[in-house]
Scaffold this active site. Structure first.
Site, PDB file in Angstrom:
ATOM      1  N   ARG A 152      -5.465  -4.018  -7.660  1.00 26.06           N
ATOM      2  CA  ARG A 152      -5.554  -2.645  -7.104  1.00 26.06           C
ATOM      3  C   ARG A 152      -4.442  -2.043  -7.681  1.00 26.06           C
ATOM      4  O   ARG A 152      -3.625  -0.829  -7.039  1.00 26.06           O
ATOM      5  CB  ARG A 152      -5.655  -2.465  -5.483  1.00 26.06           C
ATOM      6  CG  ARG A 152      -6.449  -2.778  -5.109  1.00 26.06           C
ATOM      7  CD  ARG A 152      -6.668  -2.693  -3.877  1.00 26.06           C
ATOM      8  NE  ARG A 152      -6.118  -1.514  -3.570  1.00 26.06           N
ATOM      9  CZ  ARG A 152      -5.757  -1.367  -2.050  1.00 26.06           C
ATOM     10  NH1 ARG A 152      -5.790  -1.991  -1.373  1.00 26.06           N
ATOM     11  NH2 ARG A 152      -4.900  -0.015  -2.021  1.00 26.06           N
TER      12      ARG A 152
ATOM     13  N   HIS B 289       2.085  -7.817 -10.242  1.00 22.89           N
ATOM     14  CA  HIS B 289       3.679  -8.388  -9.747  1.00 22.89           C
ATOM     15  C   HIS B 289       3.842  -9.520 -10.592  1.00 22.89           C
ATOM     16  O   HIS B 289       3.430 -10.722 -10.195  1.00 22.89           O
ATOM     17  CB  HIS B 289       2.811  -9.274  -8.517  1.00 22.89           C
ATOM     18  CG  HIS B 289       1.687  -8.104  -7.861  1.00 22.89           C
ATOM     19  ND1 HIS B 289       2.699  -7.632  -6.364  1.00 22.89           N
ATOM     20  CD2 HIS B 289       1.048  -7.003  -7.686  1.00 22.89           C
ATOM     21  CE1 HIS B 289       1.477  -6.464  -6.415  1.00 22.89           C
ATOM     22  NE2 HIS B 289       0.475  -5.929  -6.918  1.00 22.89           N
TER      23      HIS B 289
ATOM     24  N   CYS C   3       3.350  -2.260  -8.382  1.00 25.37           N
ATOM     25  CA  CYS C   3       2.685  -2.275  -8.031  1.00 25.37           C
ATOM     26  C   CYS C   3       2.664  -0.670  -7.271  1.00 25.37           C
ATOM     27  O   CYS C   3       2.627   0.560  -7.732  1.00 25.37           O
ATOM     28  CB  CYS C   3       1.695  -3.443  -7.568  1.00 25.37           C
ATOM     29  SG  CYS C   3       0.337  -2.801  -7.247  1.00 25.37           S
TER      30      CYS C   3
ATOM     31  N   GLU D 106       6.039 -11.415  -8.929  1.00 18.51           N
ATOM     32  CA  GLU D 106       7.000 -12.572  -8.067  1.00 18.51           C
ATOM     33  C   GLU D 106       5.482 -13.171  -7.887  1.00 18.51           C
ATOM     34  O   GLU D 106       5.882 -14.378  -7.257  1.00 18.51           O
ATOM     35  CB  GLU D 106       7.533 -11.709  -6.803  1.00 18.51           C
ATOM     36  CG  GLU D 106       6.416 -11.130  -6.357  1.00 18.51           C
ATOM     37  CD  GLU D 106       5.748  -9.554  -6.587  1.00 18.51           C
ATOM     38  OE1 GLU D 106       4.681  -8.938  -5.914  1.00 18.51           O
ATOM     39  OE2 GLU D 106       5.969  -9.188  -7.670  1.00 18.51           O
TER      40      GLU D 106
ATOM     41  N   GLU E 137       0.100  -0.766  -0.525  1.00 21.67           N
ATOM     42  CA  GLU E 137       0.217   0.377   0.289  1.00 21.67           C
ATOM     43  C   GLU E 137       1.044   1.261  -0.034  1.00 21.67           C
ATOM     44  O   GLU E 137       1.557   1.840   0.840  1.00 21.67           O
ATOM     45  CB  GLU E 137      -0.957   0.350   1.723  1.00 21.67           C
ATOM     46  CG  GLU E 137      -2.209   0.650   0.828  1.00 21.67           C
ATOM     47  CD  GLU E 137      -2.346   2.044   0.361  1.00 21.67           C
ATOM     48  OE1 GLU E 137      -2.875   1.987  -0.225  1.00 21.67           O
ATOM     49  OE2 GLU E 137      -1.523   2.973   1.218  1.00 21.67           O
TER      50      GLU E 137
END
Length: 198
Positions: free
Chosen positions: A142, A177, A81, A179, A50
């Protein structure tokens, strides 16, 4: 060349997955929570999580300005992200005053937070990625997108009409992402950037 020491900013987010991916990609991974650890790395990954929380913790751990200074001095960095958001020079929808995502200014770009929607709007798909000989499985959670890039920024991937991967010099960013997919292509690319091979 010796094995590069690549840190993962370990204040919040999916640190463990990036550490594993970096090890598989040929780096010596380590967590970064302190200035001394930041000073010891050859490159840095800023993971998803976040962006407002990461910004708050960077300030709390007295890492915001040292990290900005290292980026300005040429530290190779990769942001996924929320990490992409953090590496921007400008962040749209940055959050409420006093609890905002703070730009690290690693890449001359404008990024919109949560542009692809809420958690329930998360998705994945295969996308073409400039410089790789195969599509990349991209997981968007997101996710942000890039609304503007500066003249020195290379667009590496798009999802539809939206820019989702960029590079400026030794700084790389993706809205997705890698990973979590098992494909280590993006992490190998970043290790090559750290080593001066890409």
């Amino acid at each position: 060349m010796s094995i590069p020491r690549v840190g993962v900013l370990a204040l919040q987010g999916d640190t463990r997955e990036h550490l594993a991916a970096l090890g598989e990609a040929g780096a010596e991974p380590m967590t970064v929570r302190r200035r001394s650890e930041l000073d010891a790395v050859d490159g840095l990954v800023i993971p998803g999580g976040e962006s407002t929380t990461i910004s708050h913790l960077l300030c709390g751990f007295d890492l915001l300005e040292p990290l900005r200074a290292r980026l300005a001095a040429g530290l190779p960095a990769y942001g996924a992200c929320a990490g992409m958001i953090m590496l921007a020079s400008e962040i749209l929808d940055a959050g409420v005053r006093g609890r905002q995502a703070l730009p690290l200014r690693g890449i001359d770009m404008t990024v919109r937070r949560n542009a692809f929607g809420r958690q329930v709007d998360s998705f994945e798909g295969d996308i073409a990625f400039t410089g790789l000989d195969h599509p990349v499985r991209a997981v968007f959670i997101r996710a942000p997108w890039v609304e503007r890039v500066g003249a020195g920024v290379t667009v590496l991937a798009r999802a539809g009409d939206h820019i989702v991967a960029v590079r400026e010099g030794s700084v790389l960013a993706t809205a997705f992402h890698p990973e979590v997919t098992g494909d280590r292509s993006i992490h190998r690319l970043f290790v090559d950037i750290v080593n001066g091979k890409a």
